[in-house]
Design an enzyme around this catalytic site. Structure first.
Site, PDB file in Angstrom:
ATOM      1  N   SER A  59       0.796  -1.231   0.000  1.00 58.21           N
ATOM      2  CA  SER A  59       0.000   0.000   0.000  1.00 58.21           C
ATOM      3  C   SER A  59       0.825   1.276   0.000  1.00 58.21           C
ATOM      4  CB  SER A  59      -0.947  -0.008   1.211  1.00 58.21           C
ATOM      5  OG  SER A  59      -1.800  -1.130   1.164  1.00 58.21           O
ATOM      6  N   HIS A 112       3.521   4.423   8.092  1.00 57.26           N
ATOM      7  CA  HIS A 112       2.615   4.477   9.232  1.00 57.26           C
ATOM      8  C   HIS A 112       3.154   5.398  10.329  1.00 57.26           C
ATOM      9  CE1 HIS A 112      -0.021   1.222   7.875  1.00 57.26           C
ATOM     10  NE2 HIS A 112       1.080   0.624   7.436  1.00 57.26           N
ATOM     11  N   LYS A 136      -5.864  -4.041   8.596  1.00 52.42           N
ATOM     12  CA  LYS A 136      -6.275  -2.660   8.904  1.00 52.42           C
ATOM     13  C   LYS A 136      -7.494  -2.259   8.084  1.00 52.42           C
ATOM     14  CE  LYS A 136      -1.631  -1.217  10.246  1.00 52.42           C
ATOM     15  NZ  LYS A 136      -0.961  -2.523  10.029  1.00 52.42           N
ATOM     16  N   CYS A 145       2.941   3.730 -25.138  1.00 50.78           N
ATOM     17  CA  CYS A 145       4.387   3.884 -24.944  1.00 50.78           C
ATOM     18  C   CYS A 145       5.190   2.593 -25.004  1.00 50.78           C
ATOM     19  CB  CYS A 145       4.673   4.593 -23.615  1.00 50.78           C
ATOM     20  SG  CYS A 145       4.101   3.692 -22.153  1.00 50.78           S
TER      21      CYS A 145
END
Length: 1114
Positions: free
Chosen positions: A58, A62, A262, A457
């Site tokens: 992610s 933290h 989480k 690209c």
């Protein structure tokens, strides 16, 4: 230049410390080991560092209040947070301290928030408690059901791969070695201490081993008999939204999580996208990086319901999954192995492992210092802590820095990735910093990470990698061995590796460039009447029209090396019948519209990318910031114009846009990318292909692949009807025996490295949901996606041009003007067309409108005559009519409505009704209506007067609604045929392929003898109907190469077409024969290069593009 060595030793190597695993933890350890005068090595099985767990996480730094101090990770995360903030300044990786919010929706969650606050206070982490008023002010787009939040200002986001790359680079500068593509197969413990590590690259001896192998730490530990822990992979799926979502959220948003996860987060990334996820699913397969339908549904259902109603799937541009190395303890395991005191395990590094990585490195070094007392005395007196020459991306430079960069190196003027604004200079710098795969380039530069996901690209990046690494194109891979972009060992007389190497060296050679400063002065010396962005069929036509209408200074900017836009790679015929009066290939059409614009007097600049636009509302002057490529000298110019016409075309929808779950291997491409590979690069993406989507490009690519020797297993379409022209179904599929399966879609992609198979399922025609119990697999190495086009309006949106949510193009008036005075839009950037001639017609209208606007000969003020869609109409353009309706009767401009039907209808009543008065303004019957074919209706004379009269009666206000009322199908009795001997004639229904109209012909015949043809709209239809039964023939286009000691300028192969059709049963044979033909000299567009193909009299081979032969140094 700080470069990275890539050589490997096959003999036994001697080291003091070997770290197994090159993720963010392993690289952090390598950086710290480089502080000592010892021999240290980091090895990793991937082609690059950070390609395991580090790559797919992610990217959150933290604050540290999610984990208790009683856990080791709870102790290390806070220290890691502080270390990353310092390292970001020294190593220049992407990092932003944006803070994090944990939000609560009920009392139970508020209690959890209080627990978080307690942990923060124990650790000394600064926090704030925010109530609803503060939340509304700071994050207005969060759900109003959220009651309370804890804010951690030290939280942030990081680019995890840049973090790993930077750690590796600084470690190498200081003497730590890295060896990639090195997989450990066993470890022997030496009797006198130390280890022999067996790898696929040879044996490595080391006194100490640090096991930081992520998901495989338990397997590595077992190689020395250590079974003290186990790793249980936990998969998390993440979904990336495009940059239009970036301004909606300003902090990392957490729900109140649980012991496992989480929860689903909203993460504004370093690179201005927004990420949603992750899921948390325990899996057995340590290489299972598949995404799932359940995953995306759960993430967005949760996020939309609990965090923000603005988070939806519509903005997804990429999806991926990562595996967390969860241990049986749910904590980090960092300690000396009980089996050998010279072996350190660094295991169970799941969240917050990325944040804690620098602190983990310190922790490991402290352990190493204890078991190796001499280490502390080996610390270097001099050690480089900062990167002096980091990889600086052009897009992140300031305007002044960008100008300096282009002035020093004109390669920074050549844009490769338009979505992420990546230049040739960026790509070359990334290669110098260690990138040697497509993913290596992507993760260092973001090329291929934007909305088109590499559709535009990838071909250029492949060539740059091939050239700089001096390897064949066929060896370029997505992420290492087995993930080749192209299928190797393709037998093709046009492919010669020695010639290919020379071609690329010639293409990217250093050469004397024009004076960029001189061009800059020229562009900035005047205010243009009309500036056109895009030099395709619409842009060139707009320039031609503007000049013919009397505009003095007209300029066209196109980002490609030649004008024509996408037409240059569309080598098939079917263009120009309406505009030029003859059938042309795409390159021929592109050449003609480009010549027209130049001959009309427009200034045309190719390899020129407009990347910023401003509108001065007081003066009406528009300012364009243009990056001019190396072919024109390389410069950045600020161009001023009184009017701007948008003609940037469109891009293809990608896999992420239609949410196909599964693996992410090489071999999945948009049809347009495959088209460029074959028609311009002269390479083949695969041997066995499946095509998803029946749009025209998908149908055309099915034929193109078949002509190149590729087996096409089928074209699959989720809709119950074909999305392309029926003419193309006949000549692209039926002629080659390629099946078309309607109401089917791809539901899963399989293959760890290269595509191995796809799962296909029929869909319910009403709900479009797959019927999984009827799903089946098809083995293939290539999947082409032809699933729709989206207008490219990112630039327009930056200055506030209003968009139509149905067309994804600008809302325009009947004169093609947007809501911003003096800015016009036309062609595929306005709405997607099926015929390029109509694109050109729109360009002509926009160019004329711009000049009328300048001359003030037309009332361009916003009117109250609006146009909306009614029954069975998908969209209509324009969205409003002009106040000056009389001007259309003066024939200043044509007054047209362009629309598409939502459904197939044999006949419908087209009506335009004023919703205010209820009066019907226009009405006519239209036969044979297909969603794939755009309807264009021109309003003339009396109809315009009727509109004006009604508007005057309503005080100048009309609310027009456009509808298509389906009419019942009339079953006409077959007419008796009066010709002799026809009473018992057979009736066959065929589609004429002579032009895009695709007339449905009724052919009455006795065997091969045709006695009557009906249904045709022109004489050619009758000729075709007769020919199809007597001697069916077809034309096709393909490519040929220059002689083997030469190259073409700008392209590797040149398009050619047949002057007359070949027998239908000889098409493949004819293609194979043509591929043996080589161009020997400079050749003009339209020149014949071979006669009587396959001995067929009058079937000649015509070049469709002007080419210049350039001698190669072989």
């Amino acid at each position: 230049m700080q470069t990275i060595a890539r050589s490997f030793s096959t003999t036994t190597q001697q080291y003091d410390v070997v770290t197994i695993g090159g993720g963010c933890v392993g690289c952090s350890i390598g950086r710290l080991l480089s502080k000592y005068d010892i021999k240290s090595l980091v090895i990793d099985k991937y082609t690059d560092v950070g390609m395991g767990t580090t790559k797919a996480n992610s990217g959150i730094v933290h604050a540290g209040f999610h984990t208790e101090l009683s856990l080791l990770k709870g102790k290390l995360v806070h220290h890691g947070n502080r270390a990353i903030r310092k390292l970001a300044k020294e190593l220049h990786f992407g990092y932003k301290q944006i803070g994090e919010l944990v939000v609560a929706r009920d009392q139970r969650q508020i209690n959890k928030i209080m627990d978080i606050a307690r942990i923060a206070n124990e650790k000394g982490i600064p926090i704030e408690i925010w109530g609803q008023d503060k939340l509304r002010k700071e994050e207005p787009n969060l759900s109003h059901d959220i009651l309370l939040a804890v804010y951690g200002p030290t939280g942030g986001v990081i680019n995890p791969y840049e973090f790993a790359f930077a750690l590796r680079e600084i470690a190498e500068i200081n003497g730590c070695d890295f060896q990639l593509q090195t997989e450990v197969s066993g470890i022997d413990q030496k009797s006198g201490g130390g280890f022999v590590i067996h790898t696929n690259k040879g044996d490595i001896e080391s006194k100490y081993v640090i096991n930081a192998a992520g998901l495989y730490t338990d397997k590595i530990a077992r190689m020395i008999g250590d079974e003290s822990f186990t790793i249980h992979p936990r998969k998390g799926e993440e979904y990336l939204l495009d940059k239009s979502f970036n301004d909606l959220f300003h902090h990392v948003i957490f729900p109140v999580g649980d012991k496992v996860s989480k929860g689903t987060l909203i993460i504004p990334t370093v690179d201005k996208t927004v990420m949603c996820g992750p899921t948390a699913l325990n899996v057995d397969d340590r290489d299972d990086l598949t995404t799932s339908s359940d995953g995306i549904e759960k993430i967005f259902e949760f996020a939309e319901k609990n965090l923000s109603p603005l988070i939806t799937q519509r903005g997804v541009i990429a999806s991926f999954a990562g595996l967390r190395a969860a241990s049986h303890t749910a904590d980090f395991i960092i300690d000396v192995s009980e089996k050998n005191k010279q072996f350190i395990n660094v295991a169970g590094i799941q969240s917050p492992g990325l944040t804690a990585a620098p602190a983990i490195g310190d922790y490991v070094l402290n352990i190493l210092d204890k078991i190796w007392p001499e280490l502390s005395g080996k610390q270097k007196k001099q050690w480089v802590s900062k990167l002096d020459n980091p990889l600086r991306l052009f897009a992140r430079m300031s305007p002044i820095e960008q100008e300096i960069a282009v002035e020093k190196d004109a390669n920074y003027g050549d844009v490769v990735c338009r979505c992420e604004f990546v230049t040739v200079g960026d790509i070359q710098s990334a290669i110098d910093h260690g990138a040697d795969t497509m993913d290596g380039i992507k993760f260092r530069t973001r090329a291929g990470m934007g909305k088109c996901q590499g559709g535009f690209c990838s071909s250029r990046i492949m060539e740059l990698l091939s050239y700089r690494m001096n390897v064949p194109l066929e060896t370029i891979s997505k992420f290492g061995e087995g993930s080749n972009i192209l299928v190797p060992e393709w037998d093709d007389p046009r492919r010669n590796l020695k010639t290919q190497e020379a071609i690329l060296k010639h293409k990217f050679r250093k050469r004397e460039l024009p004076d960029g400063k001189k061009l800059k002065r020229k562009l900035e010396s005047k205010i243009y009447d009309v500036a056109i962005i895009g030099g395709g069929g619409a842009g060139c036509a707009a320039a031609t029209s503007a000049k013919r209408q009397g505009a003095e200074n007209v300029v066209v900017f196109d980002r490609e090396p030649v004008t024509g836009g996408i037409l240059t790679q569309c080598i098939h015929s079917g263009f120009g019948l309406k505009y030029f009066g003859e059938e042309l290939t795409g390159p021929e059409y592109a050449h003609r519209v480009g010549v027209e614009a130049r001959q009309a007097g427009a200034e045309v600049y190719t390899s020129s990318y407009v990347y910023e636009m401003e509108n001065n509302e007081e003066t009406g002057i528009k300012k364009l910031r243009v990056l001019v490529g190396s072919e024109l000298g390389g410069t950045i110019a600020n161009v001023r114009a009184k009017t701007v016409i948008l003609g940037m075309g469109c891009r293809e929808r990608t896999r992420a846009a239609i949410s196909i779950p599964g693996d992410r291997p090489a071999g999945v491409y948009t049809a347009g990318l495959a088209q460029k590979m074959i028609n311009e690069m002269g390479v083949i993406p695969g041997k066995t292909a499946v095509i998803l989507g029946s749009g025209d490009i998908g149908l055309i690519m099915a034929r193109r692949l078949a002509l190149e020797g590729c087996k096409v297993l089928g074209v699959f379409e989720i809709l119950p009807n074909c999305s392309g022209l029926h003419r193309n179904v006949v000549q692209c599929l039926e002629d080659y025996g390629i099946p078309l399966k309607l109401s089917h879609t791809v539901v899963r992609i399989h293959g760890k490295k290269r595509l191995e198979k796809v799962t296909i399922a029929p869909v319910d025609p009403k709900t479009w949901k797959p019927i999984m119990e009827e799903a089946f697999d098809l083995e293939c190495d290539t999947l082409l996606l032809s699933v729709g086009l989206i207008p490219e309006n990112d630039l327009a949106e930056t200055i506030g041009v209003e968009m139509n949510p149905k067309t994804k193009g600008a809302k325009v008036s009947s004169e093609m003007m947007t809501n911003i005075p003096g800015i016009f839009s036309c062609g595929n950037v306005l709405h997607v067309h099926d015929i390029v001639d109509n694109v050109t017609e729109e360009g002509l209208k926009a160019g004329k409108s711009a000049v009328l606007y300048l001359k003030d000969k037309f009332n361009f003020k916003p009117s109250e005559i609006t146009i909306s869609t009614g029954q069975n109409v998908g969209y209509v353009v324009p969205e409003r009519f002009s106040k000056d309706l009389e001007a259309f009767n003066r024939k200043d401009l044509p007054l047209t409505l362009s629309l598409r039907s939502k459904k197939i209808m044999s006949a419908a009543k087209f009506t335009v009704t004023d919703k205010i008065s209820g009066k019907k303004v226009l009405s006519r019957t239209i036969k044979t209506i297909l969603p794939a074919e755009m309807i264009i209706f021109e309003i003339k004379g009396k109809q315009i007067k009727k509109l004006k009269k009604l508007a005057d009666e309503n005080g100048g206000k009309l609310e027009l609604e456009v509808s298509l009322e389906e009419l019942p199908e009339k079953k006409e009795k077959a007419k008796m045929i009066k010709e002799p001997h026809t009473e018992d004639a057979q009736l066959s229904h065929i589609t004429c392929v002579c032009c895009p109209e695709g007339c449905r012909l009724d052919v009455f015949h006795h065997g091969k003898k045709v006695v009557k043809v009906t249904g045709n709209r022109c004489p050619k239809g009758v000729e075709y109907g007769i020919q199809e039964f007597v001697d069916p023939r077809r034309v096709f286009s393909t490519t040929i190469a220059p002689r083997l000691d030469s190259t073409f300028k700008n392209v590797n192969v040149v398009p050619v077409k047949l002057s007359n059709p070949l027998p239908k049963d000889k098409l493949i044979e004819g293609s194979e024969e043509i591929h043996k033909i080589f161009i020997q000299k400079d050749t003009d567009c339209g020149e014949v290069v071979a006669k009587n193909i396959l001995g067929e009299e009058g079937v000649d081979l015509i070049v469709c593009r002007e080419v210049k032969i350039e001698k190669l140094d072989l």
